[in-house]
Scaffold this active site. Structure first.
Site, PDB file in Angstrom:
ATOM      1  N   LYS A  42       0.927  -1.233  -0.013  1.00 52.02           N
ATOM      2  CA  LYS A  42       0.068  -0.075  -0.003  1.00 52.02           C
ATOM      3  C   LYS A  42       0.889   1.586  -0.150  1.00 52.02           C
ATOM      4  O   LYS A  42       0.466   1.947  -0.777  1.00 52.02           O
ATOM      5  CB  LYS A  42      -1.092   0.025   1.229  1.00 52.02           C
ATOM      6  CG  LYS A  42      -1.701   1.252   1.298  1.00 52.02           C
ATOM      7  CD  LYS A  42      -2.836   1.384   0.606  1.00 52.02           C
ATOM      8  CE  LYS A  42      -3.896   2.330   1.068  1.00 52.02           C
ATOM      9  NZ  LYS A  42      -3.675   3.618   0.972  1.00 52.02           N
ATOM     10  N   TYR A  67      10.994   1.245   8.771  1.00 55.65           N
ATOM     11  CA  TYR A  67      11.459   2.458   9.848  1.00 55.65           C
ATOM     12  C   TYR A  67      12.911   2.898   9.502  1.00 55.65           C
ATOM     13  O   TYR A  67      13.179   3.977   9.714  1.00 55.65           O
ATOM     14  CB  TYR A  67      11.430   2.206  11.372  1.00 55.65           C
ATOM     15  CG  TYR A  67       9.506   2.059  11.616  1.00 55.65           C
ATOM     16  CD1 TYR A  67       9.368   3.517  11.953  1.00 55.65           C
ATOM     17  CD2 TYR A  67       8.812   0.949  11.429  1.00 55.65           C
ATOM     18  CE1 TYR A  67       7.757   3.397  12.349  1.00 55.65           C
ATOM     19  CE2 TYR A  67       7.651   1.118  12.044  1.00 55.65           C
ATOM     20  CZ  TYR A  67       7.203   2.155  12.330  1.00 55.65           C
ATOM     21  OH  TYR A  67       5.858   2.264  12.901  1.00 55.65           O
ATOM     22  N   GLY A  81      -2.959   3.790  13.168  1.00 60.21           N
ATOM     23  CA  GLY A  81      -3.743   3.322  13.960  1.00 60.21           C
ATOM     24  C   GLY A  81      -5.202   3.258  13.291  1.00 60.21           C
ATOM     25  O   GLY A  81      -5.643   3.234  12.204  1.00 60.21           O
ATOM     26  N   ARG A  90     -13.915   9.833  19.243  1.00 59.57           N
ATOM     27  CA  ARG A  90     -12.382   9.738  19.127  1.00 59.57           C
ATOM     28  C   ARG A  90     -11.958   8.959  20.615  1.00 59.57           C
ATOM     29  O   ARG A  90     -10.906   8.495  20.390  1.00 59.57           O
ATOM     30  CB  ARG A  90     -11.426  11.145  18.930  1.00 59.57           C
ATOM     31  CG  ARG A  90     -12.083  11.846  17.673  1.00 59.57           C
ATOM     32  CD  ARG A  90     -11.643  13.273  17.475  1.00 59.57           C
ATOM     33  NE  ARG A  90     -11.915  13.806  16.308  1.00 59.57           N
ATOM     34  CZ  ARG A  90     -12.972  14.810  16.252  1.00 59.57           C
ATOM     35  NH1 ARG A  90     -13.688  14.887  17.314  1.00 59.57           N
ATOM     36  NH2 ARG A  90     -13.091  15.243  15.038  1.00 59.57           N
ATOM     37  N   PRO A 123      -7.297   9.424  19.763  1.00 58.91           N
ATOM     38  CA  PRO A 123      -7.418  10.629  20.062  1.00 58.91           C
ATOM     39  C   PRO A 123      -6.288  11.445  20.266  1.00 58.91           C
ATOM     40  O   PRO A 123      -5.350  10.873  20.912  1.00 58.91           O
ATOM     41  CB  PRO A 123      -8.208  10.554  21.375  1.00 58.91           C
ATOM     42  CG  PRO A 123      -7.676   9.379  21.933  1.00 58.91           C
ATOM     43  CD  PRO A 123      -7.732   8.251  20.901  1.00 58.91           C
ATOM     44  N   ASP A 125      -4.631  14.213  21.330  1.00 58.83           N
ATOM     45  CA  ASP A 125      -4.409  14.748  22.468  1.00 58.83           C
ATOM     46  C   ASP A 125      -3.789  13.533  23.469  1.00 58.83           C
ATOM     47  O   ASP A 125      -2.677  13.544  23.898  1.00 58.83           O
ATOM     48  CB  ASP A 125      -5.376  15.547  23.387  1.00 58.83           C
ATOM     49  CG  ASP A 125      -6.112  16.402  22.546  1.00 58.83           C
ATOM     50  OD1 ASP A 125      -5.431  17.379  22.173  1.00 58.83           O
ATOM     51  OD2 ASP A 125      -7.313  16.101  22.171  1.00 58.83           O
ATOM     52  N   ASP A 150     -10.382  21.960  13.341  1.00 62.97           N
ATOM     53  CA  ASP A 150     -11.573  22.476  13.834  1.00 62.97           C
ATOM     54  C   ASP A 150     -11.689  23.868  13.725  1.00 62.97           C
ATOM     55  O   ASP A 150     -12.802  24.664  13.451  1.00 62.97           O
ATOM     56  CB  ASP A 150     -11.830  22.177  15.342  1.00 62.97           C
ATOM     57  CG  ASP A 150     -11.662  20.575  15.687  1.00 62.97           C
ATOM     58  OD1 ASP A 150     -12.518  19.754  15.122  1.00 62.97           O
ATOM     59  OD2 ASP A 150     -10.506  19.972  16.036  1.00 62.97           O
ATOM     60  N   ARG A 153     -12.559  24.879  10.264  1.00 56.61           N
ATOM     61  CA  ARG A 153     -14.069  24.719  10.036  1.00 56.61           C
ATOM     62  C   ARG A 153     -14.400  25.957  10.530  1.00 56.61           C
ATOM     63  O   ARG A 153     -15.666  26.548   9.987  1.00 56.61           O
ATOM     64  CB  ARG A 153     -14.345  23.365  10.518  1.00 56.61           C
ATOM     65  CG  ARG A 153     -13.835  22.329  10.187  1.00 56.61           C
ATOM     66  CD  ARG A 153     -14.176  21.020  10.794  1.00 56.61           C
ATOM     67  NE  ARG A 153     -13.789  19.747  10.033  1.00 56.61           N
ATOM     68  CZ  ARG A 153     -13.201  18.680  10.937  1.00 56.61           C
ATOM     69  NH1 ARG A 153     -13.220  18.705  12.111  1.00 56.61           N
ATOM     70  NH2 ARG A 153     -13.172  17.430  10.005  1.00 56.61           N
ATOM     71  N   HIS A 177      -9.532  17.878  21.255  1.00 52.33           N
ATOM     72  CA  HIS A 177      -9.970  17.837  19.802  1.00 52.33           C
ATOM     73  C   HIS A 177     -10.942  16.659  19.970  1.00 52.33           C
ATOM     74  O   HIS A 177     -10.698  15.387  19.723  1.00 52.33           O
ATOM     75  CB  HIS A 177      -8.756  17.261  18.762  1.00 52.33           C
ATOM     76  CG  HIS A 177      -8.970  16.781  17.492  1.00 52.33           C
ATOM     77  ND1 HIS A 177      -9.951  17.659  16.768  1.00 52.33           N
ATOM     78  CD2 HIS A 177      -9.025  15.740  16.802  1.00 52.33           C
ATOM     79  CE1 HIS A 177     -10.156  17.000  15.545  1.00 52.33           C
ATOM     80  NE2 HIS A 177      -9.503  15.825  15.696  1.00 52.33           N
TER      81      HIS A 177
END
Length: 313
Positions: A42, A67, A81, A90, A123, A125, A150, A153, A177
């Site tokens: 991919k 890596y 993730g 989230r 999430p 944060d 955000d 937006r 967030h």
């Protein structure tokens, strides 16, 4: 940065990671972009696809690899993730993504110990906190994407409301967030005017109901997109490129990103979004402008939500 050759590695070549790599290539922010994914084929396919457009844009070398190929990166973007599903917050992703982040963090730190890290994985944060906890990286070099998108937006929605360019709207969303984030209405500036004065100048375009409504629209925007197309990636891709640009070009730009707090507004030991000056070393300063008592309460609530969620780890 003073370097002429800039290397960025993107960990995770899914929708977000590949779109980020494509946007970085279009903007010519890095001379060398490396894509790493649990599915190597991919990553190779995405790198090839981006490279084929190189004659039309500022040329970047885009490669896929493990890596080892990321060694010596100036900046590492982590999108790896599991994705957020419809009707999933989230915060619901914590258990699944924390284990992935711990493994990624160890590998990234071994290859690029001096890099600035940008965490996108949700999430964001809490994943920023996990990365720093695992690696011991200094707090200024681990940044979460936070509420940068955000805030964009919110700027877009206000520009539509006022009938002006979004470039002339200065507005930020702070906190998590996620579901406890909030617009900082007391700091909104339109043509040098606060939001209430600007509303009067433009014929009273903002009603009392609009403040709550627009906050809800911004807060739920990602859910709306996910419900319709399964994932968000164009907006966050542009946001990622903007953050990288601010860091790698040492702009000293102020962006609302997720940063590690150590006493700001009486909050400690948590990542959440506040305006920060970004430059070649990452976060150069966290700003703490005066806000309303209600907004301060919301910021403390957001910090409490994140700390409670982090306790799950």
């Amino acid at each position: 940065m003073s370097k002429t050759a800039i290397k960025i590695s993107v960990i995770g070549a899914g929708f977000v990671g590949s779109t980020a790599a494509y946007t970085l290539a279009l903007k010519g922010i890095a001379s060398d972009i490396v894509l790493v994914d649990a599915n190597p084929e991919k990553a190779i396919g995405e790198a090839m696809d981006i490279e084929h457009g190189s004659p039309f844009v500022a040329e970047s070398i885009v490669n896929a690899g493990g890596y080892e190929e990321t060694r010596g990166s100036d900046m590492v973007i982590i999108t790896a993730g599991t994705s957020q599903k419809p009707d999933e917050t989230r915060i619901d992703l914590i258990a699944r993504n924390a284990a992935i982040m711990r493994d990624v963090a160890t590998q990234v730190a071994a290859q690029s110990p001096e890099a600035v890290i940008l965490i996108i994985s949700n999430p964001a944060d809490i994943m920023s906190y996990v990365f720093r906890e695992v690696t011991g990286f200094p707090k200024h070099r681990v940044i979460g994407s936070g509420t940068n998108l955000d805030s964009a937006r919110l700027r877009y929605l206000l520009s539509q409301k006022f009938g002006i360019s979004s470039h002339d709207v200065h507005a930020q969303v702070w906190g998590e967030h996620g579901d406890s984030e909030f617009p900082v209405w007391s700091l909104v500036q339109i043509a040098g005017m606060g939001i209430n004065e600007a509303s009067d100048q433009f014929g009273g375009v903002m009603s009392d109901e609009d403040y709550g409504y627009l906050g809800d629209v911004v807060r739920n925007a990602a859910y709306e997109v996910i419900n319709r197309k399964g994932a968000t990636y164009y907006g966050i891709g542009a946001s990622i490129a903007r953050i990288c640009e601010a860091v790698l070009r040492d702009e000293k730009s102020i962006l609302p990103v997720s940063v590690f707090l150590h006493g700001q507004y009486g909050i400690d030991d948590v990542y959440l979004s506040l305006p920060a000056i970004l430059g070649e070393h990452g976060v150069e300063k966290i700003l703490t402008p005066v806000i309303s008592d209600d907004e301060l309460d919301k910021l403390h609530h957001s910090a409490a939500v994140l700390k409670e969620a982090r306790a799950q780890l």
